[in-house]
Design an enzyme around this catalytic site. Structure first.
Site, PDB file in Angstrom:
ATOM      1  N   THR A   2       0.819  -1.216   0.000  1.00 45.18           N
ATOM      2  CA  THR A   2       0.000   0.000   0.000  1.00 45.18           C
ATOM      3  C   THR A   2       0.855   1.270   0.000  1.00 45.18           C
ATOM      4  O   THR A   2       2.006   1.249   0.454  1.00 45.18           O
ATOM      5  CB  THR A   2      -0.900   0.001   1.266  1.00 45.18           C
ATOM      6  OG1 THR A   2      -1.454   1.286   1.463  1.00 45.18           O
ATOM      7  CG2 THR A   2      -0.099  -0.348   2.515  1.00 45.18           C
ATOM      8  N   ASP A   3       0.271   2.363  -0.464  1.00 48.14           N
ATOM      9  CA  ASP A   3       0.982   3.657  -0.407  1.00 48.14           C
ATOM     10  C   ASP A   3       1.005   4.206   1.028  1.00 48.14           C
ATOM     11  O   ASP A   3       1.721   5.166   1.313  1.00 48.14           O
ATOM     12  CB  ASP A   3       0.340   4.683  -1.360  1.00 48.14           C
ATOM     13  CG  ASP A   3      -1.089   5.048  -1.002  1.00 48.14           C
ATOM     14  OD1 ASP A   3      -1.707   4.364  -0.150  1.00 48.14           O
ATOM     15  OD2 ASP A   3      -1.617   6.030  -1.576  1.00 48.14           O
ATOM     16  N   GLU A   4       0.226   3.577   1.928  1.00 50.53           N
ATOM     17  CA  GLU A   4       0.172   4.103   3.302  1.00 50.53           C
ATOM     18  C   GLU A   4       1.501   3.944   4.028  1.00 50.53           C
ATOM     19  O   GLU A   4       1.732   4.585   5.049  1.00 50.53           O
ATOM     20  CB  GLU A   4      -0.964   3.440   4.090  1.00 50.53           C
ATOM     21  CG  GLU A   4      -2.309   3.714   3.444  1.00 50.53           C
ATOM     22  CD  GLU A   4      -3.509   3.358   4.307  1.00 50.53           C
ATOM     23  OE1 GLU A   4      -3.398   3.438   5.528  1.00 50.53           O
ATOM     24  OE2 GLU A   4      -4.552   3.021   3.737  1.00 50.53           O
ATOM     25  N   TYR A  32      -1.753  -0.549  10.987  1.00 52.76           N
ATOM     26  CA  TYR A  32      -1.889  -1.214   9.675  1.00 52.76           C
ATOM     27  C   TYR A  32      -0.698  -0.888   8.778  1.00 52.76           C
ATOM     28  O   TYR A  32      -0.021  -1.784   8.270  1.00 52.76           O
ATOM     29  CB  TYR A  32      -3.200  -0.776   8.990  1.00 52.76           C
ATOM     30  CG  TYR A  32      -3.236  -1.097   7.500  1.00 52.76           C
ATOM     31  CD1 TYR A  32      -3.221  -2.425   7.056  1.00 52.76           C
ATOM     32  CD2 TYR A  32      -3.281  -0.083   6.531  1.00 52.76           C
ATOM     33  CE1 TYR A  32      -3.242  -2.726   5.697  1.00 52.76           C
ATOM     34  CE2 TYR A  32      -3.300  -0.378   5.175  1.00 52.76           C
ATOM     35  CZ  TYR A  32      -3.283  -1.703   4.760  1.00 52.76           C
ATOM     36  OH  TYR A  32      -3.291  -1.998   3.415  1.00 52.76           O
ATOM     37  N   LYS A  69       2.345  -3.263   7.254  1.00 53.71           N
ATOM     38  CA  LYS A  69       2.625  -3.420   5.815  1.00 53.71           C
ATOM     39  C   LYS A  69       4.059  -2.981   5.508  1.00 53.71           C
ATOM     40  O   LYS A  69       4.759  -3.607   4.704  1.00 53.71           O
ATOM     41  CB  LYS A  69       1.623  -2.622   4.965  1.00 53.71           C
ATOM     42  CG  LYS A  69       0.202  -3.118   4.998  1.00 53.71           C
ATOM     43  CD  LYS A  69       0.004  -4.522   4.448  1.00 53.71           C
ATOM     44  CE  LYS A  69       0.205  -4.624   2.945  1.00 53.71           C
ATOM     45  NZ  LYS A  69      -0.134  -5.985   2.441  1.00 53.71           N
TER      46      LYS A  69
HETATM   47  P1  NAD Z   1      -9.398  -7.510   2.244  1.00 52.07           P
HETATM   48  O1  NAD Z   1      -9.371  -7.210   3.700  1.00 52.07           O
HETATM   49  O2  NAD Z   1     -10.638  -7.206   1.473  1.00 52.07           O
HETATM   50  O3  NAD Z   1      -9.078  -9.061   2.004  1.00 52.07           O
HETATM   51  C1  NAD Z   1      -8.056  -9.729   2.666  1.00 52.07           C
HETATM   52  C2  NAD Z   1      -8.211 -11.230   2.423  1.00 52.07           C
HETATM   53  O4  NAD Z   1      -7.108 -11.892   3.089  1.00 52.07           O
HETATM   54  C3  NAD Z   1      -9.507 -11.818   2.997  1.00 52.07           C
HETATM   55  O5  NAD Z   1     -10.104 -12.697   2.063  1.00 52.07           O
HETATM   56  C4  NAD Z   1      -9.039 -12.567   4.242  1.00 52.07           C
HETATM   57  O6  NAD Z   1      -9.841 -13.710   4.552  1.00 52.07           O
HETATM   58  C5  NAD Z   1      -7.631 -12.983   3.842  1.00 52.07           C
HETATM   59  N1  NAD Z   1      -6.767 -13.189   5.004  1.00 52.07           N
HETATM   60  C6  NAD Z   1      -6.604 -12.367   6.072  1.00 52.07           C
HETATM   61  N2  NAD Z   1      -5.745 -12.903   6.954  1.00 52.07           N
HETATM   62  C7  NAD Z   1      -5.332 -14.082   6.418  1.00 52.07           C
HETATM   63  C8  NAD Z   1      -4.431 -15.100   6.843  1.00 52.07           C
HETATM   64  N3  NAD Z   1      -3.785 -15.007   8.018  1.00 52.07           N
HETATM   65  N4  NAD Z   1      -4.234 -16.179   6.039  1.00 52.07           N
HETATM   66  C9  NAD Z   1      -4.889 -16.288   4.859  1.00 52.07           C
HETATM   67  N5  NAD Z   1      -5.777 -15.368   4.414  1.00 52.07           N
HETATM   68  C10 NAD Z   1      -5.984 -14.264   5.184  1.00 52.07           C
HETATM   69  O7  NAD Z   1      -8.143  -6.759   1.619  1.00 52.07           O
HETATM   70  P2  NAD Z   1      -7.984  -6.075   0.187  1.00 52.07           P
HETATM   71  O8  NAD Z   1      -8.573  -4.711   0.240  1.00 52.07           O
HETATM   72  O9  NAD Z   1      -8.432  -7.014  -0.867  1.00 52.07           O
HETATM   73  O10 NAD Z   1      -6.403  -5.905   0.129  1.00 52.07           O
HETATM   74  C11 NAD Z   1      -5.581  -6.925  -0.447  1.00 52.07           C
HETATM   75  C12 NAD Z   1      -4.128  -6.491  -0.342  1.00 52.07           C
HETATM   76  O11 NAD Z   1      -3.946  -5.246  -1.017  1.00 52.07           O
HETATM   77  C13 NAD Z   1      -3.675  -6.249   1.098  1.00 52.07           C
HETATM   78  O12 NAD Z   1      -2.355  -6.736   1.234  1.00 52.07           O
HETATM   79  C14 NAD Z   1      -3.710  -4.737   1.261  1.00 52.07           C
HETATM   80  O13 NAD Z   1      -2.760  -4.314   2.203  1.00 52.07           O
HETATM   81  C15 NAD Z   1      -3.372  -4.291  -0.138  1.00 52.07           C
HETATM   82  N6  NAD Z   1      -3.898  -2.970  -0.537  1.00 52.07           N
HETATM   83  C16 NAD Z   1      -5.234  -2.689  -0.418  1.00 52.07           C
HETATM   84  C17 NAD Z   1      -5.709  -1.443  -0.852  1.00 52.07           C
HETATM   85  C18 NAD Z   1      -7.173  -1.095  -0.769  1.00 52.07           C
HETATM   86  O14 NAD Z   1      -7.528   0.047  -1.075  1.00 52.07           O
HETATM   87  N7  NAD Z   1      -8.056  -2.019  -0.437  1.00 52.07           N
HETATM   88  C19 NAD Z   1      -4.821  -0.497  -1.400  1.00 52.07           C
HETATM   89  C20 NAD Z   1      -3.467  -0.841  -1.513  1.00 52.07           C
HETATM   90  C21 NAD Z   1      -3.019  -2.075  -1.086  1.00 52.07           C
END
Ligand code: NAD
Length: 338
Positions: free
Chosen positions: A140-142, A165, A169
């Site tokens: 993430t950009d955070e 969070y 990350k």
């Molecule tokens: P989300 O919270 O919607 O989904 C996370 C998934 O990971 C879920 O299906 C959950 O069941 C699974 N999970 C959690 N802990 C787990 C574990 N210990 N073992 C196996 N599975 C596990 O998240 P998202 O929004 O889809 O984000 C996905 C990735 O992208 C993350 O790494 C997040 O940091 C990154 N990200 C998200 C955003 C955003 O805007 N949503 C932006 C930049 C980066």
């Protein structure tokens, strides 16, 4: 056709479940194993559309479980990993940081260390036929902290995470980095801005605004509503991941962002205006917007300089916020059955 086998983690979450159908459709030569713990953030119905696909398999389990991850590597001999699984909601990281430390830091280490065991003979010496095996870490950009009124995050911006969070990350990004420098593992990292689009969990900002509006409930906006995020339509993120996974340079990081900076109040007003057109009520949905006590440590502004992925890999966002939000609203109206 000889299949390449890829471990995808967290595929039942928001971004993973947008990525998987897109990726399976585009690359028919890949076999995918989706390892997901099915936390509260997962939605099994998110992947109904691919559950019958012969190239797709689901395993319920925790990325922190070394025995399980080892067993999966042994059974499937993965050629690559694309690692989405994380605890991702900043508010939860303030009330319950433990899971963030476990999953985001230890879980990432666990996957990477097992991959090292299966792919590397010694530091900088991949096993035979493992030379091109790649570990793609989704971040993430955070991790860069917060910006003032001006400036953009580049890949050179020093890390300064502000929430549990983003700190978790950032830690995972450093572990990935260290396995490249120390062991010569083939890693790439993408740091993306805020995503929006179909299949996002109800707790996040945009689904909350849409749901509260159509239920004619108060739409809560933190503080003065002027916090700025750089919004990216989720499919544009997926296209960026696909490009970096296939063409990114080993050991490099790539920022992905849509150059679509919008403040939270603008987001709420835009959604209300569109709902006024699509589902008019006697009074505007805007009257439901209400300011609530700010989140502690709320970062003021994030904005991405995506010129590296644009210039080096030819990525470009297809949607801007105004086109992407229309698609998103229609998807949620359908989900909420209105
Ligand atoms: P989300 O919270 O919607 O989904 C996370 C998934 O990971 C879920 O299906 C959950 O069941 C699974 N999970 C959690 N802990 C787990 C574990 N210990 N073992 C196996 N599975 C596990 O998240 P998202 O929004 O889809 O984000 C996905 C990735 O992208 C993350 O790494 C997040 O940091 C990154 N990200 C998200 C955003 C955003 O805007 N949503 C932006 C930049 C980066």
């Amino acid at each position: 056709m000889r299949h390449k086998t890829i471990l995808i983690t967290g595929g039942l979450g928001f971004i993973g479940s947008n990525f998987l159908p897109f990726f399976l459709e585009k690359h028919k030569e890949y076999k995918i194993i989706n390892l997901d713990k099915v936390t509260y953030a997962a939605d099994v119905s998110n992947l109904n559309e691919i559950s019958a696909n012969a190239n797709y398999n689901f395993v319920k389990g925790d990325i922190c479980d070394r025995e399980l991850v080892d067993k999966l590597f042994k059974e499937y001999q993965f050629n690559s990993v694309i690692h989405f699984a994380a605890e991702s909601h900043v508010d939860n990281s303030i009330t319950n940081p433990d899971e963030f430390i476990k999953t985001n830091i230890f879980g990432t280490f666990n996957l990477l260390d097992v991959a090292k065991h299966y792919w590397m003979d010694a530091p900088h010496k991949p096993k035979q036929d493992c030379e091109n095996n790649r570990f793609h870490h989704i971040s993430t950009d955070e991790v860069y902290g917060t910006l003032g009124e001006t400036g953009l995050f580049t890949e050179q911006t020093p890390y300064a995470p502000n929430s549990p969070y983003s700190a978790s990350k950032a830690s995972s990004d450093f572990i990935i980095r260290s396995y490249y420098h120390t062991f010569g593992m083939n890693v790439v990292t993408t740091n993306c801005s805020n995503n929006y689009g179909p299949k996002q969990h109800d707790e996040k900002l945009i689904p909350t605004i849409i749901r509260k509006a159509i239920n004619e409930e108060i739409i809560p906006i933190y503080g003065d509503g002027l916090n700025i995020r750089d919004w990216l339509y989720v499919l544009d993120h997926c296209k960026g991941i696909d490009l970096v996974f296939h063409k990114g340079v080993i050991g490099e990081t790539y920022n992905i962002g849509g150059e679509n900076e919008r403040d939270n109040l603008y987001i709420a007003n835009t959604i209300c205006k569109l709902l006024d057109e699509i589902k008019p009520k006697t009074q505007s949905y805007k009257n439901l917007i209400s300011f609530v006590k700010d989140r502690p440590g709320h970062d003021f502004r994030y904005a991405i300089d995506a010129s590296k992925i644009e210039k080096e890999l030819g990525w470009k966002a297809d949607e801007n916020f105004e086109t992407g939000i229309k698609k998103t609203i229609h998807w949620y109206l359908n989900k909420y059955n209105t």
